[in-house]
Design a protein around this motif. Sequence first.
Motif, PDB file in Angstrom:
ATOM      1  N   MET A   1      -7.824  -7.035   2.614  1.00  0.00           N
ATOM      2  CA  MET A   1      -6.929  -5.971   2.175  1.00  0.00           C
ATOM      3  C   MET A   1      -7.093  -5.701   0.693  1.00  0.00           C
ATOM      4  O   MET A   1      -6.940  -4.580   0.258  1.00  0.00           O
ATOM      5  CB  MET A   1      -5.489  -6.371   2.507  1.00  0.00           C
ATOM      6  N   ALA A   2      -7.421  -6.696  -0.127  1.00  0.00           N
ATOM      7  CA  ALA A   2      -7.543  -6.501  -1.570  1.00  0.00           C
ATOM      8  C   ALA A   2      -8.625  -5.481  -1.892  1.00  0.00           C
ATOM      9  O   ALA A   2      -8.440  -4.639  -2.762  1.00  0.00           O
ATOM     10  CB  ALA A   2      -7.848  -7.823  -2.255  1.00  0.00           C
ATOM     11  N   ALA A   3      -9.759  -5.517  -1.190  1.00  0.00           N
ATOM     12  CA  ALA A   3     -10.810  -4.534  -1.429  1.00  0.00           C
ATOM     13  C   ALA A   3     -10.308  -3.142  -1.066  1.00  0.00           C
ATOM     14  O   ALA A   3     -10.645  -2.158  -1.706  1.00  0.00           O
ATOM     15  CB  ALA A   3     -12.050  -4.886  -0.617  1.00  0.00           C
ATOM     16  N   SER A 100       6.323  -5.968   0.724  1.00  0.00           N
ATOM     17  CA  SER A 100       5.008  -6.059   0.093  1.00  0.00           C
ATOM     18  C   SER A 100       4.078  -5.022   0.715  1.00  0.00           C
ATOM     19  O   SER A 100       4.046  -4.860   1.938  1.00  0.00           O
ATOM     20  CB  SER A 100       4.423  -7.457   0.299  1.00  0.00           C
ATOM     21  N   VAL A 101       3.312  -4.323  -0.122  1.00  0.00           N
ATOM     22  CA  VAL A 101       2.334  -3.360   0.382  1.00  0.00           C
ATOM     23  C   VAL A 101       1.309  -4.078   1.258  1.00  0.00           C
ATOM     24  O   VAL A 101       0.827  -3.527   2.252  1.00  0.00           O
ATOM     25  CB  VAL A 101       1.655  -2.609  -0.786  1.00  0.00           C
ATOM     26  N   ALA A 102       0.991  -5.323   0.939  1.00  0.00           N
ATOM     27  CA  ALA A 102       0.030  -6.095   1.723  1.00  0.00           C
ATOM     28  C   ALA A 102       0.492  -6.312   3.164  1.00  0.00           C
ATOM     29  O   ALA A 102      -0.328  -6.539   4.054  1.00  0.00           O
ATOM     30  CB  ALA A 102      -0.241  -7.440   1.056  1.00  0.00           C
ATOM     31  N   ALA A 103       1.785  -6.219   3.433  1.00  0.00           N
ATOM     32  CA  ALA A 103       2.317  -6.410   4.785  1.00  0.00           C
ATOM     33  C   ALA A 103       2.126  -5.176   5.659  1.00  0.00           C
ATOM     34  O   ALA A 103       2.274  -5.241   6.871  1.00  0.00           O
ATOM     35  CB  ALA A 103       3.800  -6.770   4.719  1.00  0.00           C
ATOM     36  N   ILE A 104       1.795  -4.050   5.047  1.00  0.00           N
ATOM     37  CA  ILE A 104       1.639  -2.791   5.778  1.00  0.00           C
ATOM     38  C   ILE A 104       0.155  -2.603   6.084  1.00  0.00           C
ATOM     39  O   ILE A 104      -0.686  -2.689   5.205  1.00  0.00           O
ATOM     40  CB  ILE A 104       2.180  -1.612   4.949  1.00  0.00           C
ATOM     41  N   THR A 105      -0.172  -2.351   7.350  1.00  0.00           N
ATOM     42  CA  THR A 105      -1.570  -2.208   7.765  1.00  0.00           C
ATOM     43  C   THR A 105      -1.865  -0.749   8.135  1.00  0.00           C
ATOM     44  O   THR A 105      -0.980   0.104   8.093  1.00  0.00           O
ATOM     45  CB  THR A 105      -1.858  -3.104   8.979  1.00  0.00           C
ATOM     46  N   ALA A 106      -3.104  -0.489   8.546  1.00  0.00           N
ATOM     47  CA  ALA A 106      -3.501   0.861   8.950  1.00  0.00           C
ATOM     48  C   ALA A 106      -2.891   1.244  10.301  1.00  0.00           C
ATOM     49  O   ALA A 106      -2.799   2.427  10.624  1.00  0.00           O
ATOM     50  CB  ALA A 106      -5.018   0.967   9.006  1.00  0.00           C
ATOM     51  N   ASP A 107      -2.493   0.262  11.089  1.00  0.00           N
ATOM     52  CA  ASP A 107      -1.850   0.542  12.376  1.00  0.00           C
ATOM     53  C   ASP A 107      -0.342   0.643  12.164  1.00  0.00           C
ATOM     54  O   ASP A 107       0.252  -0.235  11.529  1.00  0.00           O
ATOM     55  CB  ASP A 107      -2.143  -0.573  13.378  1.00  0.00           C
ATOM     56  N   ALA A 125       5.825   1.914   9.609  1.00  0.00           N
ATOM     57  CA  ALA A 125       4.985   2.270   8.469  1.00  0.00           C
ATOM     58  C   ALA A 125       3.536   1.896   8.708  1.00  0.00           C
ATOM     59  O   ALA A 125       3.236   0.978   9.467  1.00  0.00           O
ATOM     60  CB  ALA A 125       5.499   1.576   7.207  1.00  0.00           C
ATOM     61  N   ARG A 126       2.657   2.615   8.007  1.00  0.00           N
ATOM     62  CA  ARG A 126       1.228   2.321   8.000  1.00  0.00           C
ATOM     63  C   ARG A 126       0.678   2.787   6.664  1.00  0.00           C
ATOM     64  O   ARG A 126       1.323   3.541   5.938  1.00  0.00           O
ATOM     65  CB  ARG A 126       0.496   3.012   9.147  1.00  0.00           C
ATOM     66  N   VAL A 127      -0.519   2.341   6.327  1.00  0.00           N
ATOM     67  CA  VAL A 127      -1.197   2.838   5.137  1.00  0.00           C
ATOM     68  C   VAL A 127      -2.348   3.730   5.568  1.00  0.00           C
ATOM     69  O   VAL A 127      -2.928   3.554   6.638  1.00  0.00           O
ATOM     70  CB  VAL A 127      -1.721   1.715   4.209  1.00  0.00           C
ATOM     71  N   ALA A 128      -2.658   4.702   4.720  1.00  0.00           N
ATOM     72  CA  ALA A 128      -3.781   5.611   4.941  1.00  0.00           C
ATOM     73  C   ALA A 128      -4.558   5.701   3.635  1.00  0.00           C
ATOM     74  O   ALA A 128      -4.010   5.470   2.557  1.00  0.00           O
ATOM     75  CB  ALA A 128      -3.267   6.981   5.368  1.00  0.00           C
ATOM     76  N   ASP A 129      -5.840   6.036   3.728  1.00  0.00           N
ATOM     77  CA  ASP A 129      -6.675   6.125   2.534  1.00  0.00           C
ATOM     78  C   ASP A 129      -6.434   7.377   1.713  1.00  0.00           C
ATOM     79  O   ASP A 129      -6.723   7.414   0.537  1.00  0.00           O
ATOM     80  CB  ASP A 129      -8.160   6.075   2.909  1.00  0.00           C
TER      81      ASP A 129
END
Length: 173
Positions: A1-3, A100-107, A125-129
Amino acid sequence: MAAHLSQSYLVVVAEALSATGLKNRAVLFAMDPYVKVPALPSKRSARCRKHAGGGRNPRWGGERGRLQLALAAADDRILVEVWNQNVMTPSDRVGRCELSVAAITADPQPFQLPLDTGGEVAIRARVADSAPAVPRSGGHTLGGAAANADRRAAAAAAAERRANDWRQGGGGG
């Protein structure tokens, strides 16, 4: 996730689903709660629509609950806050929690989050690029000073194009 976080920016796409057992901040009528999500440390924020008369156990979901938040590169956490929208006075914060943002995934995934004042809020919630389009009828995005500067630059460019069209014989109308 860091990358993944090292990219220019990420967007948190979320939907406020419901809240239960909220602390009552309304004086005369049922609360009109909404969810606000500020990112830290940038303080960029987004919010969903209020649930008029939602009271202590509101349900948002769908268009009313949608929000998206463009994260700054340094943002590593978000606050999930529930507010009561007032008519005559500023909104009151009902409660909040940190995620934490790290807890949120793309799914898309559900989160059931306890609030600091009692009760809890449920979001998905999810993250998107990159930033998806904000639906005209749905969620709000407030991007802080950077977004305001982008809007001003776009408005200035549009005004310059109109002026150039007029100078070249477009007539302006």
